[in-house]
Write an enzyme that holds these catalytic residues in place. Structure first.
Site, PDB file in Angstrom:
ATOM      1  N   HIS A 148     -22.943 -64.733 -45.662  1.00 16.63           N
ATOM      2  CA  HIS A 148     -22.293 -64.498 -47.051  1.00 16.63           C
ATOM      3  C   HIS A 148     -20.780 -63.793 -46.726  1.00 16.63           C
ATOM      4  O   HIS A 148     -20.005 -63.880 -47.388  1.00 16.63           O
ATOM      5  CB  HIS A 148     -22.933 -63.546 -47.863  1.00 16.63           C
ATOM      6  CG  HIS A 148     -22.888 -62.138 -47.691  1.00 16.63           C
ATOM      7  ND1 HIS A 148     -24.150 -61.388 -47.101  1.00 16.63           N
ATOM      8  CD2 HIS A 148     -22.092 -60.894 -47.645  1.00 16.63           C
ATOM      9  CE1 HIS A 148     -23.814 -60.033 -46.711  1.00 16.63           C
ATOM     10  NE2 HIS A 148     -22.905 -60.171 -47.104  1.00 16.63           N
ATOM     11  N   ASP A 178     -29.154 -65.623 -44.198  1.00 18.48           N
ATOM     12  CA  ASP A 178     -27.818 -64.911 -44.196  1.00 18.48           C
ATOM     13  C   ASP A 178     -27.353 -64.825 -42.825  1.00 18.48           C
ATOM     14  O   ASP A 178     -26.729 -63.588 -42.598  1.00 18.48           O
ATOM     15  CB  ASP A 178     -27.990 -63.860 -45.006  1.00 18.48           C
ATOM     16  CG  ASP A 178     -26.751 -63.359 -45.590  1.00 18.48           C
ATOM     17  OD1 ASP A 178     -25.658 -64.073 -45.479  1.00 18.48           O
ATOM     18  OD2 ASP A 178     -26.565 -61.933 -46.053  1.00 18.48           O
ATOM     19  N   SER A 253     -21.247 -55.343 -44.004  1.00 18.50           N
ATOM     20  CA  SER A 253     -22.208 -56.851 -43.914  1.00 18.50           C
ATOM     21  C   SER A 253     -21.897 -57.231 -42.751  1.00 18.50           C
ATOM     22  O   SER A 253     -20.710 -57.635 -42.245  1.00 18.50           O
ATOM     23  CB  SER A 253     -21.710 -57.520 -45.065  1.00 18.50           C
ATOM     24  OG  SER A 253     -22.197 -57.361 -46.216  1.00 18.50           O
TER      25      SER A 253
END
Length: 509
Positions: A148, A178, A253
């Site tokens: 992402h 992911d 992230s």
């Protein structure tokens, strides 16, 4: 010889002289002492035991952690002038709560970072810039991050600890977990890299250290413990997250979480945050999951997973009792998808899958992960509970479609005739137009059927894996269950083209 007496006047003069000397001495003493520091008590100190810190660990691993900047093509604004619609990972689209948390994790621009104006021209239309984290997994420049973070990017730059910027290319992605892999060309430079840990040895309560790029600030270190294992947050069929309480924020992230040996136990991918900032609940992709995926992506391959092709639901205590199954284990098959390996092998609705190649299936997630770990074409033995006993079915797995398919069941509108009342169950049913099952036309709101979620319009297709075409079939199934000493029957219904199972108590009288 007697000393001559001293006159009173003389005595007065001597006394005055002595007083003057005394005063002068005192003044001199004050003058000396005012130039010397006063004597102070010692400062308070406590001889505490020395607690080991994380400095040595951080010093070793931090050169392997990078900031990831992702430039994307400028997306047109919506007609109302607001930002473009949410374009997060597919597995968050159908979960509003997770979608909100995900947007907060990625940041106000939907990319995990901030928007920057061009340095040379502040008035120039800004380009979206995603700010995430990543880490070197090899000395020749392969970098792991989140899918992402890079999703939709057109150019990628990594910023190292010393501030050096390197262009990177996207090698591969796996949206279902992911994960993504980037590659930089260091011109022969060997990069400091880290390795994955055996997270099976990671226990709840172990110390962990997260390193990343929160809010675009650059290398930041936070510490905490492993809060839980095997978390299912509804992100997808392969949910098996490690929960940590180390502060993780927007921009973390794709960043690594280390154990005290400097190995990566997980990759930051999501946070739970009503406020948008860290509240001590973060979720990591386990190293065991990431390692296998990353190895394939580094070789330029794509991730292919085995596919069984069944709709499944958990086995509750009522369902287990209705089937004579001991324990709430396994995955109940609600239906086999058309042209799927399961359907071709003969797996049917009402089967409970308890094992795959001898590996126990405790939950629906166990089944999804177990099948997903096999390569397409693999032949496996699937153990099912059917008709009160176990049987083994050999299945040749297919390739998991890019878009998960849902099983389809034809649901026809039912004519309002030939109604049959099942008073004990609180149901009124009629035959379906195609003759497959019974359409529920009315449900008593105070009945067990209503409590269990049966609605008007549902189609009852089977009870205890036996097809029903008339109300008498339901009554017979109830009688048979009662004779077998069971308190529940398993009812298969079709609603909105989807199969599901519920249990109903055996009717009395």
């Amino acid at each position: 010889m007697t000393a001559s007496p001293i006159s009173s006047r003389t005595r007065s003069r001597l006394t005055a002289a002595a007083a003057s000397v005394a005063i002068a001495g005192a003044i001199g003493f004050v003058a000396v002492t005012t130039g010397t520091a006063p004597v102070m008590a010692e400062a308070v100190r406590v001889q505490a035991p020395q607690v080991a810190g994380f400095a040595d660990l951080v010093e070793k691993v931090s050169p392997a952690v990078v900031s990831v900047q992702v430039k994307a093509k400028v997306q047109p604004a919506a007609d109302d002038g607001q930002a473009s619609p949410f374009d997060g990972p597919d597995f968050f689209q159908d979960n509003p709560q997770l979608k909100r948390f995900f947007k907060e994790f990625r940041g106000p621009d939907g990319q995990g970072g901030r928007r920057f104006q061009h340095r040379d021209n502040p008035n120039r239309e800004p380009r979206p810039v995603a700010q995430g984290s990543g880490f070197f997994i090899s000395e020749d420049g392969y970098i792991v991050t989140n899918n992402h973070v890079v999703d939709g990017g057109s150019a990628f730059t990594v910023v190292m600890k010393d501030g050096k910027e390197l262009d990177a290319k996207l090698v591969g992605t796996d949206p279902r977990t992911d994960l993504a892999v980037l590659k930089v060309d260091g011109g022969g430079q060997k990069f400091t890299y880290v390795d994955f840990a055996d997270d099976a040895k990671t226990r709840v309560g172990d110390w962990v250290v997260a390193v990343g790029n929160p809010f675009g600030l650059g290398g930041t270190v936070t510490a905490g413990i492993v809060s839980a294992r095997g978390r299912d947050i509804g992100a997808g069929p392969y949910d098996d997250f490690i929960q940590i309480d180390a502060p993780v924020n927007r921009g973390n992230s794709g960043g690594p979480t280390f154990d005290l040996n400097g190995q990566v136990v997980g990759i930051n991918t999501a946070i739970f945050s009503p406020s948008g900032g860290s509240v001590g609940i973060a979720f990591d992709i386990p190293a065991s999951t990431a390692k296998n995926v990353v190895q394939v992506l580094m070789k330029g391959g794509s991730i292919e997973r085995g596919w069984l092709g069944v709709e499944i639901q958990p086995v509750t205590s009522d369902i287990a009792e209705s089937l004579g199954l001991k324990g709430e284990k396994g995955a109940l098959v609600a239906g086999s998808q058309d042209n799927s390996p399961a359907k071709k092998a003969g797996i049917v609705a009402g089967d409970v899958i308890t094992q795959v190649d001898g590996k126990s299936v405790e939950t629906t997630k166990d089944l999804a992960r177990t099948i997903g770990n096999y390569q397409p074409g693999k032949s496996v033995d699937v153990t099912v509970w059917r008709g009160g006993k176990e049987q083994s079915i050999k299945v040749d797995l297919g390739t998991l479609p890019k878009n998960d398919k849902m099983a389809s069941a034809e649901q026809q509108s039912a004519p309002a005739k030939d109604h049959n009342s099942l008073t004990d169950l609180g149901l009124t049913v009629t035959k379906s137009e195609d003759g497959k099952g019974l359409v529920v036309t009315e449900v008593d709101p105070d009945s067990d059927a209503a409590d269990r979620g049966i609605q008007a319009g549902d189609v009852i297709t089977a009870i205890n894996s036996q097809e029903v075409t008339a109300a008498s079939d339901i009554s017979k199934a109830m009688t048979d269950a009662q004779k077998a000493g069971r308190k529940q029957v398993l009812v298969q219904i079709t609603r909105n083209d989807n199969n599901r199972f519920i249990t109903l108590p055996v009717a009395k009288g």
